[in-house]
Design a protein around this motif. Structure first.
Motif, PDB file in Angstrom:
ATOM      1  N   HIS A 137       8.943  13.273  -3.314  1.00  0.00           N
ATOM      2  CA  HIS A 137       8.630  13.523  -1.908  1.00  0.00           C
ATOM      3  C   HIS A 137       9.841  14.151  -1.235  1.00  0.00           C
ATOM      4  O   HIS A 137      10.995  13.905  -1.629  1.00  0.00           O
ATOM      5  CB  HIS A 137       8.257  12.219  -1.204  1.00  0.00           C
ATOM      6  CG  HIS A 137       6.999  11.601  -1.730  1.00  0.00           C
ATOM      7  ND1 HIS A 137       5.753  11.897  -1.247  1.00  0.00           N
ATOM      8  CD2 HIS A 137       6.793  10.694  -2.733  1.00  0.00           C
ATOM      9  CE1 HIS A 137       4.829  11.201  -1.899  1.00  0.00           C
ATOM     10  NE2 HIS A 137       5.453  10.450  -2.817  1.00  0.00           N
ATOM     11  N   LYS A 149       2.072   5.668  -7.352  1.00  0.00           N
ATOM     12  CA  LYS A 149       0.883   5.850  -8.179  1.00  0.00           C
ATOM     13  C   LYS A 149      -0.010   7.000  -7.700  1.00  0.00           C
ATOM     14  O   LYS A 149      -0.408   7.864  -8.479  1.00  0.00           O
ATOM     15  CB  LYS A 149       0.076   4.541  -8.230  1.00  0.00           C
ATOM     16  CG  LYS A 149       0.830   3.344  -8.813  1.00  0.00           C
ATOM     17  CD  LYS A 149       1.179   3.551 -10.276  1.00  0.00           C
ATOM     18  CE  LYS A 149       1.877   2.316 -10.859  1.00  0.00           C
ATOM     19  NZ  LYS A 149       2.246   2.506 -12.276  1.00  0.00           N
ATOM     20  N   VAL A 150      -0.338   6.961  -6.404  1.00  0.00           N
ATOM     21  CA  VAL A 150      -1.238   7.997  -5.877  1.00  0.00           C
ATOM     22  C   VAL A 150      -0.540   9.352  -5.821  1.00  0.00           C
ATOM     23  O   VAL A 150      -1.099  10.382  -6.217  1.00  0.00           O
ATOM     24  CB  VAL A 150      -1.753   7.594  -4.478  1.00  0.00           C
ATOM     25  CG1 VAL A 150      -2.674   8.680  -3.907  1.00  0.00           C
ATOM     26  CG2 VAL A 150      -2.501   6.264  -4.558  1.00  0.00           C
ATOM     27  N   ARG A 151       0.663   9.365  -5.295  1.00  0.00           N
ATOM     28  CA  ARG A 151       1.468  10.591  -5.216  1.00  0.00           C
ATOM     29  C   ARG A 151       2.816  10.349  -5.884  1.00  0.00           C
ATOM     30  O   ARG A 151       3.846  10.225  -5.223  1.00  0.00           O
ATOM     31  CB  ARG A 151       1.660  10.994  -3.751  1.00  0.00           C
ATOM     32  CG  ARG A 151       0.383  11.362  -2.992  1.00  0.00           C
ATOM     33  CD  ARG A 151      -0.158  12.712  -3.421  1.00  0.00           C
ATOM     34  NE  ARG A 151       0.820  13.760  -3.190  1.00  0.00           N
ATOM     35  CZ  ARG A 151       0.943  14.419  -2.020  1.00  0.00           C
ATOM     36  NH1 ARG A 151       0.141  14.117  -1.011  1.00  0.00           N
ATOM     37  NH2 ARG A 151       1.841  15.359  -1.893  1.00  0.00           N
ATOM     38  N   LEU A 177       8.026   7.398   5.753  1.00  0.00           N
ATOM     39  CA  LEU A 177       7.460   6.215   5.093  1.00  0.00           C
ATOM     40  C   LEU A 177       8.298   4.965   5.361  1.00  0.00           C
ATOM     41  O   LEU A 177       7.767   3.883   5.631  1.00  0.00           O
ATOM     42  CB  LEU A 177       7.354   6.462   3.589  1.00  0.00           C
ATOM     43  CG  LEU A 177       6.286   7.459   3.119  1.00  0.00           C
ATOM     44  CD1 LEU A 177       6.403   7.693   1.622  1.00  0.00           C
ATOM     45  CD2 LEU A 177       4.889   6.951   3.472  1.00  0.00           C
ATOM     46  N   GLY A 225       0.817  -1.209   0.000  1.00  0.00           N
ATOM     47  CA  GLY A 225       0.000   0.000   0.000  1.00  0.00           C
ATOM     48  C   GLY A 225       0.849   1.257   0.000  1.00  0.00           C
ATOM     49  O   GLY A 225       0.565   2.219  -0.727  1.00  0.00           O
ATOM     50  N   LEU A 226       1.898   1.253   0.806  1.00  0.00           N
ATOM     51  CA  LEU A 226       2.812   2.399   0.825  1.00  0.00           C
ATOM     52  C   LEU A 226       3.496   2.571  -0.532  1.00  0.00           C
ATOM     53  O   LEU A 226       3.706   3.686  -1.006  1.00  0.00           O
ATOM     54  CB  LEU A 226       3.858   2.218   1.926  1.00  0.00           C
ATOM     55  CG  LEU A 226       3.382   2.408   3.367  1.00  0.00           C
ATOM     56  CD1 LEU A 226       4.520   2.132   4.342  1.00  0.00           C
ATOM     57  CD2 LEU A 226       2.848   3.814   3.585  1.00  0.00           C
ATOM     58  N   SER A 227       3.862   1.445  -1.148  1.00  0.00           N
ATOM     59  CA  SER A 227       4.524   1.518  -2.453  1.00  0.00           C
ATOM     60  C   SER A 227       3.594   2.105  -3.506  1.00  0.00           C
ATOM     61  O   SER A 227       3.999   2.946  -4.330  1.00  0.00           O
ATOM     62  CB  SER A 227       4.982   0.122  -2.886  1.00  0.00           C
ATOM     63  OG  SER A 227       5.888  -0.428  -1.954  1.00  0.00           O
ATOM     64  N   TYR A 257       1.041   4.075  -2.939  1.00  0.00           N
ATOM     65  CA  TYR A 257       0.849   5.487  -2.598  1.00  0.00           C
ATOM     66  C   TYR A 257       2.015   6.322  -3.116  1.00  0.00           C
ATOM     67  O   TYR A 257       1.815   7.405  -3.693  1.00  0.00           O
ATOM     68  CB  TYR A 257       0.732   5.638  -1.077  1.00  0.00           C
ATOM     69  CG  TYR A 257       0.749   7.079  -0.611  1.00  0.00           C
ATOM     70  CD1 TYR A 257      -0.396   7.872  -0.702  1.00  0.00           C
ATOM     71  CD2 TYR A 257       1.917   7.639  -0.089  1.00  0.00           C
ATOM     72  CE1 TYR A 257      -0.375   9.194  -0.292  1.00  0.00           C
ATOM     73  CE2 TYR A 257       1.943   8.966   0.323  1.00  0.00           C
ATOM     74  CZ  TYR A 257       0.790   9.736   0.211  1.00  0.00           C
ATOM     75  OH  TYR A 257       0.820  11.055   0.609  1.00  0.00           O
ATOM     76  N   ALA A 258       3.238   5.817  -2.907  1.00  0.00           N
ATOM     77  CA  ALA A 258       4.420   6.604  -3.268  1.00  0.00           C
ATOM     78  C   ALA A 258       4.658   6.650  -4.776  1.00  0.00           C
ATOM     79  O   ALA A 258       5.264   7.597  -5.283  1.00  0.00           O
ATOM     80  CB  ALA A 258       5.645   6.047  -2.561  1.00  0.00           C
TER      81      ALA A 258
END
Length: 336
Positions: free
Chosen positions: A74, A68-70, A82, A61-63, A65-66
């Protein structure tokens, strides 16, 4: 055509899933527990699987997010958070909970036994068994061979914690009854212990789980879980001498030197190298679980021992006349 191909693929996947689930049950499956320890270990397995899935989902999920979603760059501070929370803190918490959960089970596995003691020696490539004699109890006596001898078949009472005292005269073996409990090595020069606490009656299969030589895969045994009354009756029956018949097979057995390695209590055969044959025909299998107990199989094992079980210490008697090996097999089949 594409629809038909997709249907065939789904059917194959479904069939594989059904077969996989079917394989999870049976007389030699850790997913079909019949003992207190095996049930707890299976419970622990599901919790560990759940923990592994949880960690995987969180990290994935973190991957996502980092990337695809955002997907934008960073800051170093956000990246550090993270990594520390997702890659370190969360997995450590989950694994710690699982570790504590698993460690809490261990004292119960080593709780005192309230049932009989049975000495089991792993040998190449069979299992020597000595039940604790009811009128002469004690660890020292059962380990010294003063108990009730048997081989390759273990009877234990349901609902009792039976202590199995394990040893070996040759190499390291491993005693494992998957449905009932975990595995413990039999180590030359040492006595190891395991407690079997079956929760239901039935017949279960045990194996050697440590590579020990040529016939390692053929070093099996049967575990019969019965009521306390049936267990006591079985030990008494094993304790009695053989019902010896005047039979040509007995004469051939003794004339060919079989008594130098095998014991048949009630006769002059008193060998201790190989399995005790006093009540051979009362067992379900021959050769440590590799053949059903029949006259034909007994004769075949006598004549073609090394073919049936490579590496075993017993020599083949293929040069004997078939009538003689048949006679021996017929006599041995009466030893119940």
């Amino acid at each position: 055509m594409h629809t038909q191909s997709a249907w065939i693929t789904r059917s194959a996947v479904l069939a594989a899933a059904v077969l996989a689930l079917a394989a999870c049950r049976g007389p030699q499956s850790t997913f079909d527990p019949a003992g207190t320890e095996s049930a707890k270990v299976l419970h622990l397995f599901w919790w560990m699987l759940g923990g592994a899935v949880l960690i995987w989902l969180f990290v994935m999920g973190l991957s996502v997010y980092a990337t695809k979603v955002r997907p934008k760059a960073h800051s170093e501070r956000t990246g550090t958070k993270l990594i520390l929370w997702g890659g370190v803190a969360f997995p450590v918490v989950v694994l710690t909970v699982l570790l504590v959960f698993g460690l809490q089970m261990m004292p119960g596995f080593r709780a005192p036994a309230d049932g009989p003691r049975i000495a089991v020696s792993g040998e190449r490539f069979w299992w020597r068994v000595h039940y604790e004699a009811p009128d002469t109890p004690g660890v020292a006596k059962v380990l010294s061979g003063e108990g009730v001898p048997s081989a390759n078949e273990l009877w234990i009472p349901v609902g009792k914690r039976t202590e199995i005292l394990l040893s070996s005269p040759d190499v390291i073996h491993s005693f494992w009854v998957p449905n009932i409990a975990g595995k413990v090595d039999t180590i030359p020069g040492r006595i190891t212990r395991i407690v079997l606490e079956p929760t239901r009656t039935g017949t279960f299969h045990g194996i050697c789980a440590e590579f020990c030589g040529d016939a390692h895969a053929q070093m099996r045994f049967v575990v019969k879980v019965v009521s306390e009354a049936d267990f006591a009756a079985r030990v008494e029956a094993e304790r009695a001498p053989a019902t010896v018949l005047d039979h040509p097979g007995r004469t051939a057995f003794e004339a060919n030197g079989c008594g130098a390695c095998h014991q048949v209590r009630g006769t002059g055969s008193a060998g201790l190298v190989g399995p005790d044959l006093t009540h051979l025909a009362s067992r379900e299998t021959l050769g440590a679980g590799i053949l059903p107990m029949t006259v034909d199989n007994i004769q075949r094992f006598i004549a073609l021992t090394e073919h049936e079980k490579p590496g075993v210490q017993m020599p083949s008697f293929a040069t004997l006349p078939q009538a003689e090996t048949r006679s021996m097999a017929e006599w041995l089949e009466t030893l119940k």
